[in-house]
Design a protein around this motif. Structure first.
Motif, PDB file in Angstrom:
ATOM      1  N   ARG A  67      14.984   7.843   9.315  1.00  0.00           N
ATOM      2  CA  ARG A  67      13.972   8.573   9.383  1.00  0.00           C
ATOM      3  C   ARG A  67      12.877   8.636   8.009  1.00  0.00           C
ATOM      4  NH1 ARG A  67      13.764  12.748  13.375  1.00  0.00           N
ATOM      5  NH2 ARG A  67      15.796  12.722  14.629  1.00  0.00           N
ATOM      6  N   ASP A  68      13.495   8.813   6.808  1.00  0.00           N
ATOM      7  CA  ASP A  68      12.448   8.879   5.677  1.00  0.00           C
ATOM      8  C   ASP A  68      12.245   7.445   5.229  1.00  0.00           C
ATOM      9  OD1 ASP A  68      13.056  11.603   5.352  1.00  0.00           O
ATOM     10  OD2 ASP A  68      14.824  11.241   3.994  1.00  0.00           O
ATOM     11  N   ARG A  94       9.238   6.723   7.562  1.00  0.00           N
ATOM     12  CA  ARG A  94       7.969   7.673   6.917  1.00  0.00           C
ATOM     13  C   ARG A  94       7.340   6.973   5.776  1.00  0.00           C
ATOM     14  NH1 ARG A  94       9.317  13.654   6.011  1.00  0.00           N
ATOM     15  NH2 ARG A  94       6.995  13.804   6.012  1.00  0.00           N
ATOM     16  N   GLU A  95       8.120   6.598   4.902  1.00  0.00           N
ATOM     17  CA  GLU A  95       7.659   5.782   3.754  1.00  0.00           C
ATOM     18  C   GLU A  95       7.036   4.706   3.971  1.00  0.00           C
ATOM     19  OE1 GLU A  95       9.489   4.052  -0.537  1.00  0.00           O
ATOM     20  OE2 GLU A  95      10.839   5.520   0.839  1.00  0.00           O
ATOM     21  N   ALA A  96       7.745   3.783   4.858  1.00  0.00           N
ATOM     22  CA  ALA A  96       7.244   2.639   5.120  1.00  0.00           C
ATOM     23  C   ALA A  96       5.762   2.709   5.700  1.00  0.00           C
ATOM     24  CB  ALA A  96       8.146   1.803   6.312  1.00  0.00           C
ATOM     25  N   LEU A  97       5.538   3.853   6.797  1.00  0.00           N
ATOM     26  CA  LEU A  97       4.308   3.927   7.409  1.00  0.00           C
ATOM     27  C   LEU A  97       3.230   4.207   6.409  1.00  0.00           C
ATOM     28  CD1 LEU A  97       5.395   5.969  10.553  1.00  0.00           C
ATOM     29  CD2 LEU A  97       3.993   3.774  10.520  1.00  0.00           C
ATOM     30  N   GLN A  98       3.396   5.077   5.302  1.00  0.00           N
ATOM     31  CA  GLN A  98       2.663   5.477   4.399  1.00  0.00           C
ATOM     32  C   GLN A  98       2.270   4.205   3.531  1.00  0.00           C
ATOM     33  OE1 GLN A  98       3.860   8.377   1.217  1.00  0.00           O
ATOM     34  NE2 GLN A  98       1.945   8.916   0.722  1.00  0.00           N
ATOM     35  N   LYS A  99       3.242   3.455   3.032  1.00  0.00           N
ATOM     36  CA  LYS A  99       3.050   2.256   2.184  1.00  0.00           C
ATOM     37  C   LYS A  99       2.337   1.232   2.871  1.00  0.00           C
ATOM     38  CE  LYS A  99       5.588  -1.138  -0.354  1.00  0.00           C
ATOM     39  NZ  LYS A  99       6.709  -1.772  -0.522  1.00  0.00           N
ATOM     40  N   PHE A 100       2.186   1.106   4.276  1.00  0.00           N
ATOM     41  CA  PHE A 100       1.527   0.284   5.113  1.00  0.00           C
ATOM     42  C   PHE A 100       0.158   0.440   5.082  1.00  0.00           C
ATOM     43  CE2 PHE A 100      -0.262  -0.773   9.077  1.00  0.00           C
ATOM     44  CZ  PHE A 100      -0.430  -2.279   9.031  1.00  0.00           C
ATOM     45  N   TRP A 101      -0.380   2.081   5.290  1.00  0.00           N
ATOM     46  CA  TRP A 101      -1.561   2.133   5.451  1.00  0.00           C
ATOM     47  C   TRP A 101      -2.204   2.168   3.955  1.00  0.00           C
ATOM     48  CZ3 TRP A 101      -4.795   2.379   9.457  1.00  0.00           C
ATOM     49  CH2 TRP A 101      -3.928   2.185  10.642  1.00  0.00           C
ATOM     50  N   ARG A 102      -1.329   2.699   2.932  1.00  0.00           N
ATOM     51  CA  ARG A 102      -2.033   2.541   1.488  1.00  0.00           C
ATOM     52  C   ARG A 102      -2.225   0.953   1.159  1.00  0.00           C
ATOM     53  NH1 ARG A 102      -5.008   4.122  -1.891  1.00  0.00           N
ATOM     54  NH2 ARG A 102      -4.215   4.651  -4.047  1.00  0.00           N
ATOM     55  N   SER A 103      -1.648   0.213   1.615  1.00  0.00           N
ATOM     56  CA  SER A 103      -1.754  -1.395   1.407  1.00  0.00           C
ATOM     57  C   SER A 103      -3.034  -1.815   1.983  1.00  0.00           C
ATOM     58  CB  SER A 103      -0.302  -2.044   1.796  1.00  0.00           C
ATOM     59  OG  SER A 103      -0.774  -3.431   1.474  1.00  0.00           O
ATOM     60  N   ILE A 104      -3.180  -1.507   3.147  1.00  0.00           N
ATOM     61  CA  ILE A 104      -4.493  -1.627   3.961  1.00  0.00           C
ATOM     62  C   ILE A 104      -5.786  -1.373   3.180  1.00  0.00           C
ATOM     63  CG2 ILE A 104      -5.886  -1.680   6.001  1.00  0.00           C
ATOM     64  CD1 ILE A 104      -3.513  -1.242   7.678  1.00  0.00           C
ATOM     65  N   SER A 105      -5.581  -0.019   2.889  1.00  0.00           N
ATOM     66  CA  SER A 105      -6.515   0.511   2.073  1.00  0.00           C
ATOM     67  C   SER A 105      -6.968  -0.142   0.648  1.00  0.00           C
ATOM     68  CB  SER A 105      -6.208   1.970   1.793  1.00  0.00           C
ATOM     69  OG  SER A 105      -7.414   2.703   0.862  1.00  0.00           O
ATOM     70  N   ARG A 106      -5.780  -0.598  -0.203  1.00  0.00           N
ATOM     71  CA  ARG A 106      -5.940  -1.122  -1.260  1.00  0.00           C
ATOM     72  C   ARG A 106      -6.541  -2.580  -1.126  1.00  0.00           C
ATOM     73  NH1 ARG A 106      -0.962  -0.725  -2.423  1.00  0.00           N
ATOM     74  NH2 ARG A 106      -0.745   1.095  -3.246  1.00  0.00           N
TER      75      ARG A 106
END
Length: 348
Positions: free
Chosen positions: A67-68, A71-83
C-alpha cells in the motif's frame, strides 16, 4: 467479498477509474485515501486514459512496496509530470494566477493548439509522434512488475479505430503502448498501433469499462471514480465549451449503457427471473458505488485538463482525498451489502 488477514476482516472492492487529463490528479487523491484505509482491499482496477495511468502506477508501486509503495508511486508520478511540464509553453497567464484561476484559456500556445487541432491532423503537425507522457511512464512505471502483479487485476480499455469496438487489455498484456493507446486523443496524437491494429482513447467505448469485472473478479462491489460530469446546468456557448460538452456526453454514453444493463439484471435477479428465463444463473447483482468531484470539477474549464502545475495537482489531490473521506463515512457500511449509487436516479 470479505477477506480476513491478521484476524481483521477486509472488504474487497473493484475500482473503475475514468480519464480526464490533469483532472486525473483528483483520482490520485481518491486512491491515496482508499489505500490508506486498511479495511479495504482492491481486487481489480479498470482504467481509461488518465485512469489507466493511475492504475498501472498503483500496480507498479504495490508490487514493490504494498500500500505504501503504491501511494508513493502515485505521488512520484504526478510530481514527475509537473516537473517535466515546467518548461511547457502551456502555462497560465499572469492574470489567471493572480485570480486563482486554473484555466489555460488565455494562454496563446493553448489557443493556437486548440484551433490547429480542429483543422490540422496530428499526422501533419506531430509527424514524429512526440508525447512527453510516454517518457514519464517508462521512467516511473516498472511494467514488468505490473504484468507480474497477482494481487490486483488490471483492465485497460482502448478503442479499435477500424472496428470502433472496445479492446480490453488484461494485466499480462499491459505495456507502455497499451497505456498510451488508452490515452490517445485522435485530434492531438496519431493512433497507437499494437500488433498492427490502431487504437484511440478508450473513453469513446468505455470510460471506464465495468463489464470486465463481471466474470473476472470475485467481488461484486465496484467503486466508480468519476471525473467527467454526467450533467451540467449551464448551456455551453463557446466553441471550446461546446466541443468539451460533446466529448463529455460521448465519453459518458458507454458508462450510462452499462448502468442500464446492470440495473436491468439487478431487477431481474431480484424478481427471480434470470435463471428461469435464460437457464443461466451466472448473472451477478453488481453493487455500484461512486466517488465524484462533481461540484468542484464542474467549476473547472476544459482547458484546465492541460494544466500541469504542482499546486494544481495538489489542489485536485486534496479534493479527491476529501471526497473519498466523505464517501467512506457515508457508504463504507454498504460495501459488501448493497450498492450506494441510485441507478434509477442516474438514468431518470
Amino acid at each position: 467479498m470479505v477477506f480476513r488477514r491478521s484476524g481483521k476482516a477486509k472488504k474487497a472492492v473493484n475500482l473503475a477509474l475514468q480519464g480526464g487529463g490533469a483532472h486525473g490528479a483528483f483520482t490520485w487523491g481518491v486512491l491515496d485515501r482508499l489505500l490508506e484505509d486498511e479495511r479495504l482491499t482492491v481486487e481489480g482496477i479498470s482504467g481509461t486514459s488518465a485512469g489507466a495511468m493511475n492504475a498501472v502506477v498503483l500496480a507498479s508501486g504495490y508490487k514493490s512496496g504494498g500500500r505504501d509503495g503504491a501511494r508513493e508511486a502515485l505521488q512520484k508520478f504526478w510530481r514527475s509530470i509537473s516537473r517535466d511540464g515546467r518548461m511547457n509553453p502551456m502555462q497560465r497567464s499572469l492574470m489567471d494566477r493572480m485570480l486563482g484561476n486554473w484555466s489555460m484559456d488565455q494562454n496563446p500556445f493553448f489557443l493556437a493548439l486548440d484551433v490547429a487541432s480542429r483543422f490540422v491532423s496530428p499526422y501533419d503537425f506531430n509527424p514524429f509522434k512526440i508525447n512527453p507522457l510516454r517518457e514519464i511512464l517508462e521512467r516511473e512505471v516498472d511494467f514488468e512488475a505490473v504484468r507480474a502483479c497477482k494481487d490486483i487485476k488490471l483492465f485497460v480499455s482502448a478503442t479499435n479505430v477500424r472496428s470502433g469496438k472496445a479492446k480490453i487489455f488484461h494485466t499480462n498484456e499491459i505495456t507502455p503502448d497499451v497505456v498510451m493507446a488508452s490515452a490517445c486523443l485522435p485530434f492531438l496524437f496519431q493512433a497507437v498501433e499494437i500488433d498492427g491494429t490502431p487504437y484511440w482513447d478508450g473513453g469513446y467505448v468505455g470510460n471506464p469499462p465495468l463489464f470486465p469485472f463481471f466474470r473476472n473478479a470475485g467481488t461484486q462491489d465496484v467503486i466508480l471514480v468519476q471525473t467527467n460530469p454526467v450533467t451540467r446546468d449551464e448551456i455551453p456557448q463557446t466553441a471550446r465549451d461546446i466541443l468539451n460538452r460533446v466529448n463529455e456526453i460521448t465519453f459518458n454514453a458507454s458508462l450510462l449503457s452499462e448502468f442500464r444493463a446492470i440495473g436491468f439484471v439487478r431487477r431481474m435477479i431480484e424478481r427471480g427471473f434470470m435463471g428461469r428465463w435464460s437457464g443461466n444463473t451466472d448473472y451477478r447483482n453488481v453493487r455500484l458505488h461512486r466517488i465524484a468531484g462533481d461540484d468542484e470539477l464542474t467549476k473547472l474549464t476544459s482547458s484546465s485538463k492541460f494544466n500541469t502545475e504542482w499546486p494544481f495537482f495538489l489542489h485536485l489531490c486534496d479534493m479527491g482525498r476529501t471526497t473519498a473521506e466523505v464517501f467512506l463515512k457515508r457508504h463504507f457500511s454498504a460495501i459488501g451489502k448493497r450498492g450506494s449509487l441510485d441507478l434509477r436516479r442516474e438514468l431518470a
